[in-house]
Design a protein around this motif. Sequence first.
Motif, PDB file in Angstrom:
ATOM      1  N   PHE A  17       0.851  -1.194   0.000  1.00 17.30           N
ATOM      2  CA  PHE A  17       0.000   0.000   0.000  1.00 17.30           C
ATOM      3  C   PHE A  17       0.887   1.244   0.000  1.00 17.30           C
ATOM      4  CE2 PHE A  17       0.980  -0.855   4.402  1.00 17.30           C
ATOM      5  CZ  PHE A  17       1.201   0.400   4.954  1.00 17.30           C
ATOM      6  N   LYS A  59       0.297   5.660   0.868  1.00 17.01           N
ATOM      7  CA  LYS A  59      -0.624   6.703   1.286  1.00 17.01           C
ATOM      8  C   LYS A  59       0.112   8.024   1.422  1.00 17.01           C
ATOM      9  CE  LYS A  59      -0.219   5.303   6.178  1.00 17.01           C
ATOM     10  NZ  LYS A  59      -0.970   4.882   7.381  1.00 17.01           N
ATOM     11  N   TYR A  97      -5.204   6.837   2.016  1.00 17.27           N
ATOM     12  CA  TYR A  97      -4.615   5.807   1.167  1.00 17.27           C
ATOM     13  C   TYR A  97      -4.808   6.183  -0.290  1.00 17.27           C
ATOM     14  CZ  TYR A  97      -3.938   2.781   5.188  1.00 17.27           C
ATOM     15  OH  TYR A  97      -3.503   2.260   6.372  1.00 17.27           O
ATOM     16  N   TRP A 104      -3.172   0.600  -3.626  1.00 16.52           N
ATOM     17  CA  TRP A 104      -2.663  -0.661  -3.107  1.00 16.52           C
ATOM     18  C   TRP A 104      -2.694  -1.686  -4.230  1.00 16.52           C
ATOM     19  CZ3 TRP A 104      -6.936   1.536  -0.242  1.00 16.52           C
ATOM     20  CH2 TRP A 104      -8.193   1.212  -0.788  1.00 16.52           C
ATOM     21  N   GLN A 110     -10.676   2.840  -3.723  1.00 21.15           N
ATOM     22  CA  GLN A 110      -9.457   3.609  -3.959  1.00 21.15           C
ATOM     23  C   GLN A 110      -9.739   4.830  -4.822  1.00 21.15           C
ATOM     24  OE1 GLN A 110      -6.416   1.376  -5.944  1.00 21.15           O
ATOM     25  NE2 GLN A 110      -5.259   3.187  -6.493  1.00 21.15           N
TER      26      GLN A 110
END
Length: 1004
Positions: free
Chosen positions: A391, A393, A399, A402, A417
């Motif tokens: 991942f 961020k 975030y 990923w 996402q």
Amino acid sequence: MRRFAWALLLLLLLAPAHTLQAQGGKRHVLYINSYHNGYAWSDDILSGIRARLAESGYDITLQIEYLDAKLFDVERLTAAYKELFRQKFAGIHFPVILVSDNDAFNFVMAVRDEIFGGVPVVFCGVNEQERLPKNLHNAAGVVENIDAEACLRMAMRLHPGRNKVLVVGDRSTTGMSIRAQVEQAVPPLQGELSFTFVSENNLTHLLDLVRKAPDDTLVYFIPMYQDVSGQFFSTPEILSRMSAQTKAPIYSNWEFLLGHGIVGGHLLRGEDHGWQAAELAVRVLRGENPDDLGIDKKVYGRFMFDYNLLERFKLRRDDLPEGSIVINEPRAFYELDKQVFWTLMVSFVILGLVLVSLINNIKRRKIIERRIKDQLAFLQLLIDTIPLPIFYKGRDGQYHGWNAAFERWFGLTRGEQRAGEAVGAPLVQLDEGPGAPEIAPGQVRSEERRLLSADGARHDVILHQAAYAGARGGESGLLGVVYDISPLRRAEEDLRAAEEKYRGIFENSPLGIFRAEPGGAYLEVNQALAVLFGYADLEEFRSTGLNLLEVLRDDPERAAELSAVLRRGRGVVRFETRLPRKDGRHITATVNIRPVLGEDGGLRHFEGMVEDVTFKASLERQLQQSQKMEAIGTLAGGIAHDFNNILTSILNSTELALLDLPEKVPARVDLERVVRAAHRGSSLVKQILTFSRPSQEGFRATDLAAVIREAVGLVRASMPRNIVVVEQLEAKNPYSYADPVQIQQIVLNCVTNAFQALREIGGRIEIGLTEEDLDQERAKVLSVQPGRYIRLSIADNGPGIAQDIRDKIFDPFFTTKDKTEGTGLGLAVAHGIVQVHKGAIRVSSRPFERTAFDIYLPCFEDSGERPAEDSAAAPGQGERILFVEDDEDQLETIPRVLTRLGYAVTAHRGAAAALETLAARPDGFDCLVTDYDMPEINGLRLAEEAARLAPGLPVILVSGRKRAAEAQGESAHISKLVLKPYDGGQITRAIREVLSGQGPEERP
């Protein structure tokens, strides 16, 4: 981007792969489609369902399942689908289930209560409304009603002169249901149109039918899906091929067929059905009762036509029903006003110049964007192919992305996402700990965590985190990699458990286990192996120098077998040998040894197990000895029986002769010598019978010390001066329940063997008598009962007994002496006597030190002597004796002896004559004396018949057979057993005993 890639690659070097699966969503709605993805009708229904659910205001996750009814037999797969859905949706609650078309509807209604707990069902696309269950519960929907009559009337009007209709379809559930609806249009059109229905799964046949259709025929097409030689054809493909091969116009009632070969018709839209069904489902989600919503029976549809087919069949648009829709129609050209036209042209030129400039700029930007997208796509593909959850961020903790493994681990989707929202609870656990400001760019921080995955399980992981910089050099965010070490931890636990299990087996096994170097030195041994050889300490056992591999290699055959195993690289060498213990005793052991090879194929070490089979080997030797003794005994018993008859005749005939001679006649001396010789022959027969029956005749409480002294006194006088006989009779209680004559026979036979071993060189013979308590283990080895025993030891210091013949010395007729010296019966007789006395005999030999026979006899605590038996004859007083015998000599002598002694004897040769006499005079006799072995009727059967004819008549059985002794214990009619040979004194004492009812029965 380049720095991001370097940071990503740095993290990838720290961990291997791991994958997980998960599922997410807030509210699930299950949609079960009868057909497959790509089937136009059901795809249109799905589009309508999606459109209505998107407007519902609920956050809905639509779970879509296909039954593939056009491809496979759903009824045959019902059980498999049922089990699949049961396991797949275990623990998931659907507030409503949407189904389309008949197969899915029938399946869900059949399994709903069992699998889905009675969830409300909303259906659409279901044909034959009148065949639906009359009492639908917790269900609502839209029936797929078509107006076939309107469609055919319109076709008949457009094509005057065509008065025949060919209805084609397949035999699927849906196909047959639609055919039933079309058949409802037949009666209203009767007399105007004639119908031919063809439901065929053979595409070749269908194409041939439509190709040969007459000019007065209309074709009505029912949607179908065909499998031809393993190749599937969709409905549009089939329709296109039909349209190309027929001259007849084709009509139908479904919009998704338009443009693929039908002229048109009153067409039903799949999107309408899907939208209506979804509307009902939304109302159910809002809390309405499905039973109140009812079933929508409305006929949805509109007239639609294909321009290309209208042109082909020369049909005018004006003839079409009002409001009809025509597809593929060319657009009309309209002329514009000149001023408007030039204004537009100038505007187009100006816009063109602006567009050219913009296009150039856009092209340059797109080239740059394409390169960036290519790089991003490559990086995304790269991290997606990595099986570790990854991942990244921003500095604000949001975030940004990923990989696929991360989605599966935490149950996320790419949609979350793209939404750019802070995703939920599963990721909160990752936010614990240091953030981006606490990690400098290029620095990697690793720590162990316990994280909860989407499947609800907690995993031990190593979380690697690194800060990465942006394009301008500033800190941009945090990159993380999750490495699941749970399998490693489980493997460590499994390895530890396996080691403990192996160690437990190794240390607690009753078998001796060892590992040894190729040369034989022990690498590891267990306690059982040390105990097996009498050592309490493992190190003490290691220091003994006992090398089992050397024992194996000393034997050429075993060495050759080991070489063969080493060449094969597998296998076990198994052998049996005798090995010395610490206390000097030898044990018989079974040894199993196998080689253990290394990865290079070379010998690493040997592994082996050692089992003490001394007791087993002892039992095997005893079994062999017993079998040999039984064979010899059978032969000896037969000889002894015939010899007993002869001796009985000799004894009794001689006694009769003695009774006829006066005293002091020289002939009496000769006759008395005959009697003595006959008694010696009887003793010899008894010795032979030792093989044939376990006789306990003459058993009583015997002072073994006194018997041994008497026997030693007999042999000591005959010993040469170079042999010393020493007595060591130390037993405090020397009594045993035994036959003194047989015990004396044991002593004489064993001492004779010792004498023959020492007569050339001289030496010492020791005769000992001690008491010994045998525990359970020792008694088991000797095959006797535990308890107190008297041990009689007869030992000498002669050359001993060779190891290879020790198992044979007790065999009858086995001897190492010259033919003129030994018969081979001495030790065999001794062994048989010991067995009869319920004892044991063991031999040990150390040449020129001590060769000993140890005889164990049960100790008799009550030493009281029984009174000596009187050997004199018992005269009669006229008692009536019925005597039965088949031997002529005995039949002649025994009655005369009994008559001389005062008995009244009636003699018969054979049982039949005796039974006739007894039947005539049942009260005429006081005692019946009968032989056991007689033709036709033996003594036992005679005793049974006599008991029936003359109840209470005592019966004396005479025989020399083992079977007679056994039969006496089985029969209740035998009062006394007298063994052959016998004289007048023995038979008269037996008669007196049974008539007086005193004294114990005589048993062999």
